[in-house]
Design a protein around this motif. Structure first.
Motif, short mmCIF file in Angstrom:
data_model
loop_
_atom_site.label_atom_id
_atom_site.label_comp_id
_atom_site.label_asym_id
_atom_site.label_seq_id
_atom_site.Cartn_x
_atom_site.Cartn_y
_atom_site.Cartn_z
N CYS A 81 0.92 -1.11 -0.19
CA CYS A 81 -0.10 0.04 0.05
C CYS A 81 0.98 1.07 -0.07
O CYS A 81 2.06 1.27 0.63
CB CYS A 81 -0.90 0.09 1.34
SG CYS A 81 -2.23 -1.30 1.20
N SER A 82 0.69 2.27 -0.65
CA SER A 82 1.10 3.35 -0.90
C SER A 82 1.09 4.43 0.33
O SER A 82 1.78 5.13 0.68
CB SER A 82 0.98 4.21 -2.20
OG SER A 82 -0.60 4.39 -2.07
N VAL A 83 -0.02 4.06 1.06
CA VAL A 83 -0.58 4.81 2.42
C VAL A 83 -0.73 3.85 3.46
O VAL A 83 -1.10 2.44 2.99
CB VAL A 83 -1.65 5.58 2.14
CG1 VAL A 83 -1.35 6.74 1.20
CG2 VAL A 83 -2.84 4.67 1.86
N VAL A 84 -0.48 4.19 4.77
CA VAL A 84 -0.80 3.08 5.67
C VAL A 84 -2.30 2.73 5.58
O VAL A 84 -3.37 3.58 5.74
CB VAL A 84 -0.55 3.71 7.20
CG1 VAL A 84 -0.88 2.70 8.18
CG2 VAL A 84 0.87 4.16 7.03
N PRO A 85 -2.50 1.30 5.31
CA PRO A 85 -3.98 1.08 5.16
C PRO A 85 -4.84 1.02 6.58
O PRO A 85 -3.97 0.95 7.70
CB PRO A 85 -3.71 -0.46 4.62
CG PRO A 85 -2.46 -0.98 5.18
CD PRO A 85 -1.56 0.23 5.37
N HIS A 86 -6.02 0.83 6.50
CA HIS A 86 -6.65 0.43 7.90
C HIS A 86 -7.03 -0.93 7.78
O HIS A 86 -8.11 -1.25 7.15
CB HIS A 86 -8.20 1.30 7.93
CG HIS A 86 -7.64 3.03 8.31
ND1 HIS A 86 -8.72 3.83 8.22
CD2 HIS A 86 -6.66 3.29 8.74
CE1 HIS A 86 -8.07 4.92 8.45
NE2 HIS A 86 -6.92 4.82 8.78
N ILE A 87 -6.68 -1.72 8.80
CA ILE A 87 -6.88 -3.33 8.70
C ILE A 87 -7.48 -3.33 10.05
O ILE A 87 -7.08 -2.94 11.09
CB ILE A 87 -5.22 -4.08 8.69
CG1 ILE A 87 -4.59 -3.72 7.55
CG2 ILE A 87 -5.45 -5.52 9.01
CD1 ILE A 87 -3.24 -4.39 7.13
N PHE A 88 -8.56 -4.14 9.80
CA PHE A 88 -9.42 -4.87 11.10
C PHE A 88 -9.07 -6.16 11.05
O PHE A 88 -9.40 -7.04 9.97
CB PHE A 88 -10.84 -4.44 10.90
CG PHE A 88 -11.04 -2.91 11.32
CD1 PHE A 88 -11.31 -2.40 12.42
CD2 PHE A 88 -11.10 -2.16 10.25
CE1 PHE A 88 -11.56 -1.09 12.70
CE2 PHE A 88 -11.27 -0.54 10.57
CZ PHE A 88 -11.40 -0.18 11.76
N LEU A 89 -9.24 -6.76 12.32
CA LEU A 89 -8.92 -8.29 12.48
C LEU A 89 -10.14 -8.61 13.18
O LEU A 89 -10.70 -8.00 14.26
CB LEU A 89 -7.72 -8.53 13.11
CG LEU A 89 -6.27 -7.95 12.56
CD1 LEU A 89 -5.28 -8.45 13.58
CD2 LEU A 89 -6.00 -8.34 11.32
N ALA A 90 -10.52 -9.97 12.93
CA ALA A 90 -11.43 -10.61 13.64
C ALA A 90 -11.46 -11.94 13.77
O ALA A 90 -11.04 -12.58 12.69
CB ALA A 90 -13.10 -10.04 13.08
N GLY A 91 -11.73 -12.70 15.02
CA GLY A 91 -11.43 -14.12 15.11
C GLY A 91 -12.42 -14.64 16.10
O GLY A 91 -13.01 -13.85 17.16
N HIS A 92 -12.87 -15.95 15.88
CA HIS A 92 -13.46 -16.59 16.98
C HIS A 92 -12.72 -18.03 17.15
O HIS A 92 -12.00 -18.58 16.47
CB HIS A 92 -14.74 -17.22 16.22
CG HIS A 92 -15.63 -18.05 17.08
ND1 HIS A 92 -15.92 -19.45 16.34
CD2 HIS A 92 -16.28 -17.82 18.20
CE1 HIS A 92 -16.74 -19.98 17.62
NE2 HIS A 92 -16.90 -19.26 18.59
N SER A 93 -12.65 -18.04 18.51
CA SER A 93 -12.21 -19.53 19.24
C SER A 93 -10.75 -19.32 18.99
O SER A 93 -10.09 -18.62 19.07
CB SER A 93 -13.03 -20.66 18.71
OG SER A 93 -12.53 -21.81 19.32
N GLY A 94 -10.41 -20.60 18.22
CA GLY A 94 -9.08 -20.61 17.59
C GLY A 94 -8.57 -19.42 16.91
O GLY A 94 -7.12 -18.94 16.94
N GLY A 95 -9.52 -18.98 16.35
CA GLY A 95 -9.10 -17.83 15.39
C GLY A 95 -8.86 -16.39 16.17
O GLY A 95 -8.13 -15.50 15.73
#
Length: 225
Positions: A81-95
């Motif tokens: 990415c040429s700019v800092v991206p907005h990353i969201f993470l999500a997980g359930h249980s082992g994730g």
């Protein structure tokens, strides 16, 4: 957004699937994000097998494998990415365990600046000292809880300075978490020990959290510094 679970299609780079793979608990959140967000959204799921039935040692190795995959994917996205991206993470249980392990692994690095927020459901690595539980969720200890030192690192590394999502009447801005953990009161994974362990349906009852989780994520994009 990164999540984990079969079934899946369209593999990419050996690390993610571009279609499917979100799992029943996360699919409503992914759908809300894609349909309601006024911003362009790209979602993917981690190419990680969620079958974790071979004991504690196997589980730890599998979570470590998932953490490495997710870390590499985040680093790849940031580098492209040429700019800092907005990353969201999500997980359930082992994730969820993979997500929080990745947060700890990346804490203090420039890559971590791209992680705008993270949501976890039923995280087995829940520690009673974490400060990022969702409103109404009491402190608890997970069946594979992380150390106090690791928890402190996550607590201190992922915050924003601004106003509270949960208590908007608080007039003075301060630091609030960029991580949000949901743990149902009878969930064996994040509230150990629970009688009946593997049969506890509460561990797979998080779809109702999608609206709150999405609204919180949207808040982090639009109403924080």
């Amino acid at each position: 957004m990164a999540s984990t679970r079969h079934p899946e299609t369209n593999p990419q780079n050996g690390r993610v699937w571009l279609s499917g793979g979100n799992g029943a608990q996360l699919e409503p959140l992914v759908s809300e994000f894609k349909s309601l967000s006024p911003f362009p959204v790209w979602t993917e799921s981690l190419a990680w097998n969620a079958n974790l039935s071979s004991g504690d040692n196997f589980y730890a190795a599998r979570v470590n494998e998932g953490m490495n995959l997710l870390t590499q994917e985040i680093q790849s996205i940031v580098s492209e990415c040429s700019v800092v991206p907005h990353i969201f993470l999500a997980g359930h249980s082992g994730g969820a365990d993979i997500v929080t392990h990745t947060l700890y692994n990346l804490a203090g690095t420039s890559t971590a600046l791209a992680i705008k927020g993270a949501v976890v459901y039923g995280d087995p690595s829940t520690n009673s000292k974490q400060t990022y539980n969702a409103k109404g969720v009491t402190s608890s200890t997970g069946v594979f809880h992380r150390t106090d030192a690791q928890t402190t690192t996550i607590n201190n590394s992922y915050t924003y300075f601004g106003w509270s999502y949960d208590n908007p009447t608080i007039a003075t801005p301060k630091h609030y978490p960029r991580v949000r953990a949901y743990c149902n009161k009878d969930d064996w994974a994040c509230r150990n020990p629970i009688a009946g362990l593997w049969d506890a349906s509460a561990h797979n009852a998080y779809t109702s959290k999608a609206e709150d989780a999405y609204n919180w994520m949207y808040y982090l994009i639009t109403d924080t510094r």
